[in-house]
Write a protein that holds these residues in place. Structure first.
Motif, short mmCIF file in Angstrom:
data_model
loop_
_atom_site.label_atom_id
_atom_site.label_comp_id
_atom_site.label_asym_id
_atom_site.label_seq_id
_atom_site.Cartn_x
_atom_site.Cartn_y
_atom_site.Cartn_z
N GLU A 37 7.58 -59.18 -45.01
CA GLU A 37 6.98 -60.16 -45.71
C GLU A 37 7.27 -60.20 -47.04
N VAL A 38 7.86 -61.57 -47.62
CA VAL A 38 8.37 -61.50 -49.10
C VAL A 38 7.55 -62.66 -49.76
N LEU A 39 7.63 -62.60 -50.82
CA LEU A 39 6.77 -63.69 -51.81
C LEU A 39 8.05 -64.67 -52.43
N HIS B 52 4.95 -68.86 -43.80
CA HIS B 52 3.25 -69.23 -43.68
C HIS B 52 2.91 -70.53 -44.05
N VAL B 53 2.04 -70.93 -42.88
CA VAL B 53 1.48 -72.48 -43.31
C VAL B 53 0.06 -72.48 -43.40
N PRO B 54 -0.49 -72.04 -44.40
CA PRO B 54 -1.98 -71.93 -44.51
C PRO B 54 -2.59 -73.26 -44.12
N GLY C 150 15.82 -75.25 -37.95
CA GLY C 150 15.76 -74.45 -36.97
C GLY C 150 15.08 -73.07 -37.02
N VAL C 151 13.69 -73.55 -37.32
CA VAL C 151 12.69 -72.65 -37.47
C VAL C 151 11.91 -72.88 -36.43
N ASP C 152 11.59 -71.89 -35.47
CA ASP C 152 10.97 -71.94 -34.23
C ASP C 152 9.67 -70.94 -34.34
N ASP C 153 9.22 -70.48 -35.35
CA ASP C 153 8.21 -69.44 -35.51
C ASP C 153 7.34 -69.49 -36.82
N VAL C 154 6.14 -69.81 -36.66
CA VAL C 154 5.36 -70.10 -37.94
C VAL C 154 4.25 -69.18 -37.84
N PHE C 155 3.52 -68.75 -38.85
CA PHE C 155 2.76 -68.03 -39.19
C PHE C 155 1.39 -68.78 -39.84
N PRO D 133 19.24 -57.11 -43.16
CA PRO D 133 20.17 -57.27 -42.07
C PRO D 133 19.49 -58.51 -41.55
N ARG D 134 20.33 -59.20 -40.71
CA ARG D 134 20.18 -60.47 -40.02
C ARG D 134 19.20 -60.23 -38.76
N ASP D 135 19.03 -59.06 -38.28
CA ASP D 135 17.99 -58.83 -37.21
C ASP D 135 16.69 -58.44 -37.37
N VAL D 136 16.63 -58.62 -38.59
CA VAL D 136 15.01 -58.34 -39.41
C VAL D 136 14.55 -59.66 -39.75
N VAL D 137 13.45 -60.01 -39.09
CA VAL D 137 12.58 -61.28 -39.48
C VAL D 137 12.05 -61.17 -40.87
N VAL D 138 12.26 -62.17 -41.66
CA VAL D 138 11.78 -62.38 -42.87
C VAL D 138 10.47 -63.25 -42.99
N THR D 139 9.27 -63.25 -43.31
CA THR D 139 8.30 -63.93 -43.39
C THR D 139 8.09 -64.23 -44.97
N VAL D 140 7.55 -65.68 -44.90
CA VAL D 140 7.44 -66.12 -46.49
C VAL D 140 6.11 -66.49 -46.84
N THR D 141 5.45 -66.01 -47.65
CA THR D 141 4.10 -66.18 -47.98
C THR D 141 3.97 -67.47 -48.58
N ALA D 142 2.67 -68.16 -48.77
CA ALA D 142 2.65 -69.28 -49.20
C ALA D 142 1.35 -69.21 -50.34
N SER D 143 1.53 -69.85 -51.29
CA SER D 143 0.60 -69.74 -52.55
C SER D 143 -0.61 -70.91 -52.54
N PRO D 144 -1.92 -70.54 -52.83
CA PRO D 144 -2.69 -71.67 -52.85
C PRO D 144 -2.46 -72.53 -54.47
#
Length: 278
Positions: A16-18, A67-69, A90-95, A32-43
């Motif tokens: 998880e990154v900011l 992240h889609v709060p 190309g995104v197929d996964d959301v939090f 590495p490309r095989d590690v999933v990166v999740t991107v937070t969202a700011s209020p």
């Protein structure tokens, strides 16, 4: 923990990154490309920095989960615009967490209505994650958070647990989930090898990432990072061995909160893997 169990978890991680100014360069340099990166969202800053960073990282070939709060979405039209934009990248996964925006940007108070709306849009994402709270949420009773996951189970494909520093609490939470027939795979939220001074600087500088905001609501956690022999992710993982590796636990991997200490987190993971490999 048995090397095989811990090794498997280290091979199935999410970082998880900011969405700060240097984040893209750090990810490109160290993840590495095989590690999933999740991107937070700011209020405070809204969804745009999250969407823009997601697009850029996806264009570089990274697997990115924005992240889609719910509380940052204005309405169903806005949700469709966001979904279309992400799918085009190309995104197929959301939090989808509820988020911290107060007041909400629009009609959504929590994640469940957004999950239902995504279904009405034809379920544009193959994977949809929701939040779990091993340690008590500052505003919501524990039973309600587990009931919430039960309510979301038909709309989501996995759970990401928020930070937990107590292996006993983590284990009990996983057992409670399964007893309530919440069968979604769990990505266990773990703080990376974070230095307290850097964490404090990040909280002061950004102060808006959901993970940072959650940490600041628990000031005692900073003590864990600072105390001699205090927090170490490897020690937490070792003590949580049975909870994380039991077949009934359904743990899919680790969700590492980097607090943008991305190089340090990846170095820690590689060094621990090397030690386990002998």
């Amino acid at each position: 923990m048995a090397a095989t169990g811990l090794r498997a978890l280290l091979d199935s991680v999410r970082y998880e990154v900011l969405p700060a100014g240097a984040t893209e360069d750090k990810v490109l340099a160290h993840v590495p490309r095989d590690v999933v990166v999740t991107v937070t969202a700011s209020p405070v800053k809204g969804l745009e920095p999250t969407l823009a960073l997601t697009e850029r990282l996806a264009a570089h070939g990274h697997r990115v989960v924005p992240h889609v709060p719910a509380r940052l979405l204005r309405d169903e039209v806005h949700l469709k615009e966001v979904s279309d934009r992400l799918r085009e990248s190309g995104v197929d996964d959301v939090f989808v967490p509820a988020g911290d925006a107060d007041p909400p940007a629009g009609a959504y108070e929590g994640a469940l209505p957004v999950l239902r709306a995504l279904g009405e849009l034809g379920s544009p994402f193959a994977r949809v994650g929701v939040t779990g709270y091993p340690e008590s949420h500052p505003l919501i009773h524990d039973d309600i958070t587990i009931q919430s996951m039960w309510d979301k189970r038909e709309h989501a494909t996995y759970v990401v647990s928020n930070l937990c520093f107590d292996p006993r609490v983590l284990g009990e939470w996983i057992v409670r989930l399964r007893r309530r027939d919440v069968t979604l795979p769990v990505h266990v939220g773990v703080a990376g090898p974070v230095q307290r001074a850097k964490l404090l600087a990040m909280a002061t500088k950004i102060g808006v990432g959901e993970s940072t905001r959650f940490l600041t609501k628990h000031p005692s956690w900073f003590v864990r990072f600072a105390a001699p022999g205090g927090y170490a992710p490897e020690r937490l993982l070792t003590r949580a061995e049975q909870a994380l590796t039991a077949p009934s636990a359904g743990v899919a991997g680790l969700h590492l909160f980097t607090f943008n200490q991305i190089a340090e987190t990846e170095r820690w993971r590689r060094e621990l893997r090397d030690r386990l490999d002998g």
